[in-house]
Motif scaffolding. Sequence first.
Motif, mmCIF file in Angstrom:
data_model
loop_
_atom_site.group_PDB
_atom_site.id
_atom_site.type_symbol
_atom_site.label_atom_id
_atom_site.label_comp_id
_atom_site.label_asym_id
_atom_site.label_seq_id
_atom_site.Cartn_x
_atom_site.Cartn_y
_atom_site.Cartn_z
ATOM 1 N N PHE A 79 0.979 -1.168 0.125
ATOM 2 C CA PHE A 79 0.118 0.003 0.060
ATOM 3 C C PHE A 79 0.783 0.983 0.086
ATOM 4 N N VAL A 80 0.642 2.139 -1.200
ATOM 5 C CA VAL A 80 1.323 3.335 -1.116
ATOM 6 C C VAL A 80 0.412 4.426 -0.692
ATOM 7 N N LYS A 81 0.876 5.165 0.416
ATOM 8 C CA LYS A 81 0.128 6.412 0.609
ATOM 9 C C LYS A 81 0.502 7.592 -0.511
ATOM 10 N N GLY A 82 -0.553 8.152 -0.990
ATOM 11 C CA GLY A 82 -0.542 9.155 -2.046
ATOM 12 C C GLY A 82 0.194 10.519 -1.417
ATOM 13 N N GLY A 83 0.657 11.563 -2.198
ATOM 14 C CA GLY A 83 1.495 12.472 -1.831
ATOM 15 C C GLY A 83 1.955 13.131 -3.174
ATOM 16 N N LYS A 84 2.742 14.409 -2.942
ATOM 17 C CA LYS A 84 3.372 15.012 -3.927
ATOM 18 C C LYS A 84 4.803 14.550 -4.191
ATOM 19 N N PHE A 85 5.362 14.865 -5.452
ATOM 20 C CA PHE A 85 6.913 14.418 -5.571
ATOM 21 C C PHE A 85 7.204 15.230 -6.829
ATOM 22 N N LEU A 86 8.419 15.240 -6.818
ATOM 23 C CA LEU A 86 9.028 15.777 -8.333
ATOM 24 C C LEU A 86 9.268 14.800 -9.217
ATOM 25 N N MET A 87 8.585 14.536 -10.392
ATOM 26 C CA MET A 87 8.633 13.543 -11.399
ATOM 27 C C MET A 87 9.544 14.060 -12.356
ATOM 28 N N GLY A 88 10.602 13.094 -12.788
ATOM 29 C CA GLY A 88 11.414 13.564 -13.768
ATOM 30 C C GLY A 88 13.130 13.665 -12.995
ATOM 31 N N SER A 89 13.629 14.249 -13.735
ATOM 32 C CA SER A 89 15.161 14.481 -13.249
ATOM 33 C C SER A 89 15.629 15.882 -13.198
ATOM 34 N N PRO A 90 16.432 16.414 -12.521
ATOM 35 C CA PRO A 90 17.171 17.648 -12.385
ATOM 36 C C PRO A 90 18.055 17.896 -13.775
ATOM 37 N N SER A 91 18.138 19.170 -14.283
ATOM 38 C CA SER A 91 19.075 19.066 -15.183
ATOM 39 C C SER A 91 20.298 18.992 -15.025
ATOM 40 N N SER A 92 20.880 18.673 -13.788
ATOM 41 C CA SER A 92 22.346 18.367 -13.330
ATOM 42 C C SER A 92 22.556 16.922 -13.260
ATOM 43 N N GLU A 93 21.493 16.136 -13.489
ATOM 44 C CA GLU A 93 21.635 14.570 -13.379
ATOM 45 C C GLU A 93 22.409 14.120 -14.714
ATOM 46 N N ASN A 94 23.558 13.489 -14.517
ATOM 47 C CA ASN A 94 24.046 12.991 -15.633
ATOM 48 C C ASN A 94 23.342 11.968 -16.302
ATOM 49 N N TRP A 95 23.682 11.903 -17.566
ATOM 50 C CA TRP A 95 23.054 11.296 -18.617
ATOM 51 C C TRP A 95 21.595 11.254 -18.576
ATOM 52 N N ARG A 96 21.183 12.320 -18.366
ATOM 53 C CA ARG A 96 19.497 12.668 -18.229
ATOM 54 C C ARG A 96 19.146 12.769 -19.748
ATOM 55 N N SER A 97 17.893 12.494 -20.139
ATOM 56 C CA SER A 97 17.446 12.631 -21.364
ATOM 57 C C SER A 97 16.514 14.025 -21.364
ATOM 58 N N ASP A 98 16.152 14.189 -22.693
ATOM 59 C CA ASP A 98 15.531 15.764 -22.821
ATOM 60 C C ASP A 98 14.210 15.575 -22.389
ATOM 61 N N ASP A 99 13.683 14.285 -22.274
ATOM 62 C CA ASP A 99 12.041 13.993 -22.202
ATOM 63 C C ASP A 99 11.912 13.889 -20.456
ATOM 64 N N GLU A 100 12.856 14.180 -19.476
ATOM 65 C CA GLU A 100 12.763 14.247 -18.201
ATOM 66 C C GLU A 100 12.366 15.139 -17.410
ATOM 67 N N LEU A 101 11.919 16.099 -18.069
ATOM 68 C CA LEU A 101 11.648 17.578 -17.516
ATOM 69 C C LEU A 101 10.698 17.389 -16.192
ATOM 70 N N GLN A 102 11.429 17.902 -15.185
ATOM 71 C CA GLN A 102 11.108 17.752 -13.639
ATOM 72 C C GLN A 102 9.851 18.617 -13.318
ATOM 73 N N HIS A 103 8.758 18.276 -13.000
ATOM 74 C CA HIS A 103 7.559 18.799 -12.623
ATOM 75 C C HIS A 103 6.848 18.025 -11.149
ATOM 76 N N GLU A 104 5.955 18.929 -10.717
ATOM 77 C CA GLU A 104 5.251 18.459 -9.726
ATOM 78 C C GLU A 104 4.009 17.413 -10.026
ATOM 79 N N VAL A 105 4.163 16.419 -9.129
ATOM 80 C CA VAL A 105 2.706 15.505 -9.345
ATOM 81 C C VAL A 105 2.371 15.075 -7.948
ATOM 82 N N THR A 106 0.924 15.192 -7.918
ATOM 83 C CA THR A 106 0.385 14.702 -6.689
ATOM 84 C C THR A 106 -0.405 13.150 -7.056
ATOM 85 N N LEU A 107 -0.423 12.388 -6.263
ATOM 86 C CA LEU A 107 -1.083 10.963 -6.537
ATOM 87 C C LEU A 107 -1.846 10.731 -5.338
#
Length: 451
Positions: free
Chosen positions: A24-52
């Motif tokens: 069971f996973v309790k919902g909440g907010k998190f930053l989905m994607g990766s920060p621009s500083s993450e090595n070998w990140r792809s352009d389609d990993e734009l970091q954004h806020e998600v609530t579940l």
Amino acid sequence: MKTLLIFTVLLIFSSCSYADDFVFVKGGKFLMGSPSSENWRSDDELQHEVTLNDFYISRYEVTQSEYKNLIGENPSTFYGDNKPVENVTWLEAVKFCNAKSIAEKLTPVYKIDENKVTWDLSADGYRLPTEAEWEYSCRAGTSTPFNLEHSIGADEANFYGHYPYEIEENYFSQQKLSTKPGIYRGETVEVGSFEPNKLGLYDMHGNVGEWCWDIYSDYSKEPSQNPTGPSNGTRRVNRGGGWNDFAKNMRSAYRAAAPQERRLYNVGFRLARGVIGTGLVSSLATQKSLSSGKKILIAYFTWSGNTQGIAFEIQKQTGAEIFEIEPEKPYSENYNTVLREAQRDQHRKARPKLKNRVKNFDDYDIIMLGYPNWWASIPMPIASFLEEYNFDGKIIMPFCSHGGGRFGQSLTAIAKLAPNAVITEGLSIHYSGGGSLRRDVTKWLENSEVR
């Protein structure tokens, strides 16, 4: 904001409870994607806020015994009752979800009408996790590239252990690597063979990639709640990486994509449950029908000559026209130097200028696209080629030479660069193919939909 969100998630996960094989996973907010500083990140990993909302997710990837007991067949490449099922399409995965729901007298989640699948958000049956649910579960409160909060090693996950995170730029001088190269098993292992993440979930990194509900597309930068992806597109998302992936492609934020009717030897799935709301979400993943004209072009990039040998054998058997993809500035003839040049171009997402152009490209229906597997993806001259021409409605038949990783994530790279092309089953050849090359090419052509 970032610190607050991470803290919120950590508090949420501390209240998780366990029942049977689901967490069971309790919902909440998190930053989905990766920060621009993450090595070998792809352009389609734009970091954004998600609530579940709250949801349940399986501890393990669906096993072959589970799949066979319910469906009556086992499509997997690597047999073992407790190994994850793989070589299963996205459509077969959602059909399994419905079959399991019916078997346990739950309300099926999906209505399937050929390529169109409709999700009843209020149904209590089994389903695939959304892409956001998958990443939230994988991260388990972390914001680092891997949920272990350090560079993952071959004793912690099943992947191409010779190539840990950041090996590409440290291949010849590995003192800076926080995790050194380890074993490459070359196949799947039994689920639960390694330690779970903080949520108690096994194999979120490696073993097999896992189909998610969503159609692949770029993220919106706007905050979202219970996102389910776009309503139409051409590719479905799978996450987590598999037994033949380099560590960079197992990061929590890395996104793979493939047609929903494509079987992949390194992709399976895990189940989720949980009501998101009321109403229906329709999702149509389209794949254009194969052209009838079937005028074929074999286009290939080669360095050592292995890929060229495969291309010539294909030409011999098909009589198709052939075109060599050559960068205007050739790569070094020295093996060690070309390794550095190849990783440099991948890291920079370079697009080398090409020496020649294909005449009358629009006349071809099928492009047999060949390349060596470089650092688990396509060489950047292939990216230049894919962006230089219009592949909409064309059929791409990929083939590659490799040293053990088969296609790596090269098929995902092609799928992203040519989103409106049909991608058929590929042919991967170990180095030059040896004495079985002719037979392997013949079998591939006979099994293709364009023979």
